[in-house]
Design a protein around this motif. Structure first.
Motif, PDB file in Angstrom:
ATOM      1  N   ILE A  14       0.877  -0.913   0.116  1.00 60.19           N
ATOM      2  CA  ILE A  14       0.030  -0.178  -0.150  1.00 60.19           C
ATOM      3  C   ILE A  14       0.864   0.925   0.141  1.00 60.19           C
ATOM      4  O   ILE A  14       0.926   2.167  -1.150  1.00 60.19           O
ATOM      5  CB  ILE A  14      -1.099   0.134   1.074  1.00 60.19           C
ATOM      6  CG1 ILE A  14      -1.933  -0.963   1.174  1.00 60.19           C
ATOM      7  CG2 ILE A  14      -2.248   1.092   1.025  1.00 60.19           C
ATOM      8  CD1 ILE A  14      -2.716  -1.541   2.862  1.00 60.19           C
ATOM      9  N   ASP A  33      11.424   2.874   3.832  1.00 61.66           N
ATOM     10  CA  ASP A  33      11.033   1.526   4.390  1.00 61.66           C
ATOM     11  C   ASP A  33      12.535   0.840   5.030  1.00 61.66           C
ATOM     12  O   ASP A  33      13.345   1.315   4.111  1.00 61.66           O
ATOM     13  CB  ASP A  33      10.453   1.120   3.050  1.00 61.66           C
ATOM     14  CG  ASP A  33       9.898  -0.323   3.763  1.00 61.66           C
ATOM     15  OD1 ASP A  33       8.804  -0.511   3.360  1.00 61.66           O
ATOM     16  OD2 ASP A  33      10.256  -1.256   4.101  1.00 61.66           O
ATOM     17  N   ARG A  35      13.041  -2.065   3.581  1.00 67.35           N
ATOM     18  CA  ARG A  35      13.586  -2.527   2.440  1.00 67.35           C
ATOM     19  C   ARG A  35      13.831  -1.611   1.857  1.00 67.35           C
ATOM     20  O   ARG A  35      12.988  -0.716   2.217  1.00 67.35           O
ATOM     21  CB  ARG A  35      12.490  -3.691   2.058  1.00 67.35           C
ATOM     22  CG  ARG A  35      12.004  -4.591   3.231  1.00 67.35           C
ATOM     23  CD  ARG A  35      10.943  -5.574   2.430  1.00 67.35           C
ATOM     24  NE  ARG A  35       9.671  -5.104   2.779  1.00 67.35           N
ATOM     25  CZ  ARG A  35       8.385  -5.357   1.277  1.00 67.35           C
ATOM     26  NH1 ARG A  35       8.255  -6.791   0.909  1.00 67.35           N
ATOM     27  NH2 ARG A  35       7.347  -4.749   1.482  1.00 67.35           N
ATOM     28  N   SER A  71       2.859  -6.525   9.385  1.00 68.97           N
ATOM     29  CA  SER A  71       1.645  -6.780   8.333  1.00 68.97           C
ATOM     30  C   SER A  71       1.241  -7.983   8.485  1.00 68.97           C
ATOM     31  O   SER A  71      -0.238  -7.868   8.231  1.00 68.97           O
ATOM     32  CB  SER A  71       1.341  -5.806   7.340  1.00 68.97           C
ATOM     33  OG  SER A  71       2.553  -6.558   6.492  1.00 68.97           O
ATOM     34  N   TYR A 139      -1.487  -9.127  16.354  1.00 71.93           N
ATOM     35  CA  TYR A 139      -1.427  -8.051  15.569  1.00 71.93           C
ATOM     36  C   TYR A 139      -2.360  -7.090  15.423  1.00 71.93           C
ATOM     37  O   TYR A 139      -2.885  -5.658  15.177  1.00 71.93           O
ATOM     38  CB  TYR A 139      -1.666  -8.574  13.956  1.00 71.93           C
ATOM     39  CG  TYR A 139      -1.480  -7.759  12.821  1.00 71.93           C
ATOM     40  CD1 TYR A 139      -0.463  -6.712  12.468  1.00 71.93           C
ATOM     41  CD2 TYR A 139      -3.058  -7.086  11.980  1.00 71.93           C
ATOM     42  CE1 TYR A 139      -1.182  -5.503  11.092  1.00 71.93           C
ATOM     43  CE2 TYR A 139      -3.058  -6.267  10.838  1.00 71.93           C
ATOM     44  CZ  TYR A 139      -2.234  -5.961  10.834  1.00 71.93           C
ATOM     45  OH  TYR A 139      -2.815  -5.410   9.805  1.00 71.93           O
TER      46      TYR A 139
HETATM   47  N1  LIG Z   1      -2.720  -4.967   2.744  1.00 74.48           N
HETATM   48  C1  LIG Z   1      -4.192  -4.952   3.484  1.00 74.48           C
HETATM   49  O1  LIG Z   1      -5.147  -5.462   3.060  1.00 74.48           O
HETATM   50  C2  LIG Z   1      -4.323  -4.129   4.957  1.00 74.48           C
HETATM   51  C3  LIG Z   1      -5.640  -4.023   5.718  1.00 74.48           C
HETATM   52  C4  LIG Z   1      -5.458  -3.798   6.915  1.00 74.48           C
HETATM   53  C5  LIG Z   1      -4.288  -2.724   6.844  1.00 74.48           C
HETATM   54  N2  LIG Z   1      -2.877  -2.618   6.739  1.00 74.48           N
HETATM   55  C6  LIG Z   1      -2.265  -2.455   7.022  1.00 74.48           C
HETATM   56  O2  LIG Z   1      -1.791  -0.544   6.088  1.00 74.48           O
HETATM   57  C7  LIG Z   1      -0.387  -0.666   6.360  1.00 74.48           C
HETATM   58  C8  LIG Z   1       0.703  -1.130   4.924  1.00 74.48           C
HETATM   59  O3  LIG Z   1       0.002  -2.524   4.414  1.00 74.48           O
HETATM   60  P1  LIG Z   1       1.026  -4.043   3.086  1.00 74.48           P
HETATM   61  O4  LIG Z   1      -0.209  -4.824   3.073  1.00 74.48           O
HETATM   62  O5  LIG Z   1       1.173  -2.584   1.901  1.00 74.48           O
HETATM   63  O6  LIG Z   1       2.144  -4.496   4.122  1.00 74.48           O
HETATM   64  P2  LIG Z   1       3.617  -4.481   3.534  1.00 74.48           P
HETATM   65  O7  LIG Z   1       4.028  -5.646   4.334  1.00 74.48           O
HETATM   66  O8  LIG Z   1       2.945  -4.675   1.571  1.00 74.48           O
HETATM   67  O9  LIG Z   1       4.034  -3.264   3.684  1.00 74.48           O
HETATM   68  C9  LIG Z   1       4.728  -2.551   5.303  1.00 74.48           C
HETATM   69  C10 LIG Z   1       6.064  -2.226   4.547  1.00 74.48           C
HETATM   70  O10 LIG Z   1       6.533  -1.289   6.004  1.00 74.48           O
HETATM   71  C11 LIG Z   1       8.040  -1.452   6.131  1.00 74.48           C
HETATM   72  N3  LIG Z   1       8.534  -1.910   7.632  1.00 74.48           N
HETATM   73  C12 LIG Z   1       8.160  -2.077   8.808  1.00 74.48           C
HETATM   74  N4  LIG Z   1       8.717  -2.016   9.436  1.00 74.48           N
HETATM   75  C13 LIG Z   1       9.126  -0.634   9.630  1.00 74.48           C
HETATM   76  C14 LIG Z   1       9.949   0.006   9.754  1.00 74.48           C
HETATM   77  N5  LIG Z   1       9.955  -0.068  11.513  1.00 74.48           N
HETATM   78  N6  LIG Z   1      10.764   1.037   9.385  1.00 74.48           N
HETATM   79  C15 LIG Z   1      10.293   1.268   8.171  1.00 74.48           C
HETATM   80  N7  LIG Z   1       9.549   0.254   6.964  1.00 74.48           N
HETATM   81  C16 LIG Z   1       8.940  -0.915   7.875  1.00 74.48           C
HETATM   82  C17 LIG Z   1       8.002  -2.882   5.838  1.00 74.48           C
HETATM   83  O11 LIG Z   1       9.240  -3.200   5.002  1.00 74.48           O
HETATM   84  C18 LIG Z   1       6.907  -3.570   4.599  1.00 74.48           C
HETATM   85  O12 LIG Z   1       7.837  -3.040   3.026  1.00 74.48           O
HETATM   86  C19 LIG Z   1       0.038  -1.796   7.064  1.00 74.48           C
HETATM   87  O13 LIG Z   1       0.423  -0.391   8.252  1.00 74.48           O
HETATM   88  C20 LIG Z   1      -0.786  -2.878   7.496  1.00 74.48           C
HETATM   89  O14 LIG Z   1      -0.709  -3.117   8.644  1.00 74.48           O
HETATM   90  C21 LIG Z   1      -2.829  -3.378   5.628  1.00 74.48           C
END
Ligand SMILES: NC(=O)c1ccc[n+]([C@@H]2O[C@H](COP(=O)([O-])OP(=O)(O)OC[C@H]3O[C@@H](n4cnc5c(N)ncnc54)[C@H](O)[C@@H]3O)[C@@H](O)[C@H]2O)c1
Length: 315
Positions: A14, A33, A35, A71, A139
């Motif tokens: 996202i 990030d 990564r 996540s 979570y």
């Molecule tokens: N994908 C969904 O459907 C969904 C639903 C509800 C909530 N969310 C929330 O939305 C957000 C984005 O989700 P996503 O699906 O893109 O997840 P994702 O895992 O693809 O992306 C999260 C990113 O955060 C980075 N990250 C984690 N800890 C970090 C830190 N300390 N410093 C810097 N970067 C860090 C990770 O490397 C990763 O690239 C998250 O907070 C997730 O909990 C996602």
């Protein structure tokens, strides 16, 4: 000069899309990030780092869009979840307050847990045990703890919104096993003719799926408006059953039914059988936001299916 925005988690599913979308719409984006992200424009580092906080506190950014988190909904390490998803995010909110930045962060629809009624879920339902169970895993607990702490900050003058995403999906999503959206996994497997394992008790289970582009539009809309601080559901507001989804797969595939095997659900007590967001609070805050009606959701599903079919053909 363009307004500066910090996007955390920008190598993620996202965050990457949000950063791109904001940049396309004229924002000066700083992305970070843990990564490395494709394209190399994302700073590699921890969003909790002191230098980044100094920049946020200095007033360099007019907004912080915080997407970084652990996540994985199956992560059981509470200390890690607290550090990454709760206290780290709160510290960033404190820095945003000092720097005068608007603070938007990703919460999650998982905070509601098992829904005990069959109408769309409103934000305050989480406070009533009769309406929903509350978090079913650490979570979700980490996200609800953040929401609660942010609500406690409301009177301190920070402009903030916690966005409770439902199930975000998009064509081109890089599938990463269990962390990928279930809808993209099903559509991709169906397009490839691969077998789909579904829990036997979930054929009528329904989920609210929201395209990533709809999320991006809401984030952009909030950054362009004066909204009331608080938590907001961010979904499509439609519940699509797995049965409906398999019907779509058959239609997209020219009538070929998906290859489905029903397996036992190992976590029936921790499973969300029904999710559907009441998005009226967000709609009221953002009258210009189109949201996603069921045709938009189906259209994005077809795009995921087609993308997977083209990728298969190119192999
Ligand atoms: N994908 C969904 O459907 C969904 C639903 C509800 C909530 N969310 C929330 O939305 C957000 C984005 O989700 P996503 O699906 O893109 O997840 P994702 O895992 O693809 O992306 C999260 C990113 O955060 C980075 N990250 C984690 N800890 C970090 C830190 N300390 N410093 C810097 N970067 C860090 C990770 O490397 C990763 O690239 C998250 O907070 C997730 O909990 C996602």
């Amino acid at each position: 000069m363009a307004d500066r925005v910090l996007v955390t988690g920008a190598a993620g599913f996202i965050g990457g899309r949000v950063a791109e979308d904001l940049e396309r719409h004229g924002w000066d984006v700083t992305a970070i990030d843990l990564r490395a992200a494709p394209g190399g424009r994302t700073l590699c580092g921890d969003y909790r780092g002191p230098e980044l906080h100094d920049q946020v506190r200095s007033g360099r950014f007019s907004a912080v869009v915080h997407q970084a988190a652990v996540s994985d909904t199956l992560q059981m390490d509470r200390a890690l979840l607290d550090a990454m998803n709760t206290s780290g995010a709160l510290a960033l909110a404190e820095s945003a307050l000092v720097g005068g930045a608007t603070f938007l962060y990703a919460s999650s629809f998982s905070v509601y847990g098992r829904i005990r009624h069959d109408s769309p879920v409103a934000e305050d339902d989480v406070h009533d045990d009769a309406l929903c169970s509350g978090p079913l895993n650490p979570y979700a607990e980490s996200k609800l703890a953040l929401d609660r702490a942010m609500i406690d900050m409301t009177d301190r003058g920070l402009l903030w919104a916690g966005l409770r995403y439902t199930n975000v999906f998009a064509a081109g999503e890089r599938l990463q096993g269990r962390a990928s959206s279930i809808i993209s996994q099903i559509l991709t497997k169906a397009a490839r003719g691969d077998r789909i394992d579904l829990f036997a008790d979930t054929m009528r289970a329904s989920r609210d799926y929201v395209p990533a582009a709809t999320v991006c539009a809401a984030v952009r809309g909030l950054l362009d408006s004066d909204f009331t601080p608080g938590v907001y559901n961010l979904g499509s507001g439609h519940a699509t059953s797995f049965g409906d989804l398999l019907g779509w797969c058959a239609e997209f595939g020219g009538g070929r039914p998906a290859d489905v095997r029903l397996v036992d659900n190992p976590i029936p007590d921790r499973y969300q059988y029904w999710t559907c967001a009441d998005v009226s609070k967000l709609r009221a805050a953002l009258p210009g936001w189109a949201g996603a009606d069921i045709d938009v959701v189906r259209g994005e599903a077809e795009a995921v299916f087609d993308h997977a079919r083209r990728a298969l053909a190119a192999e």
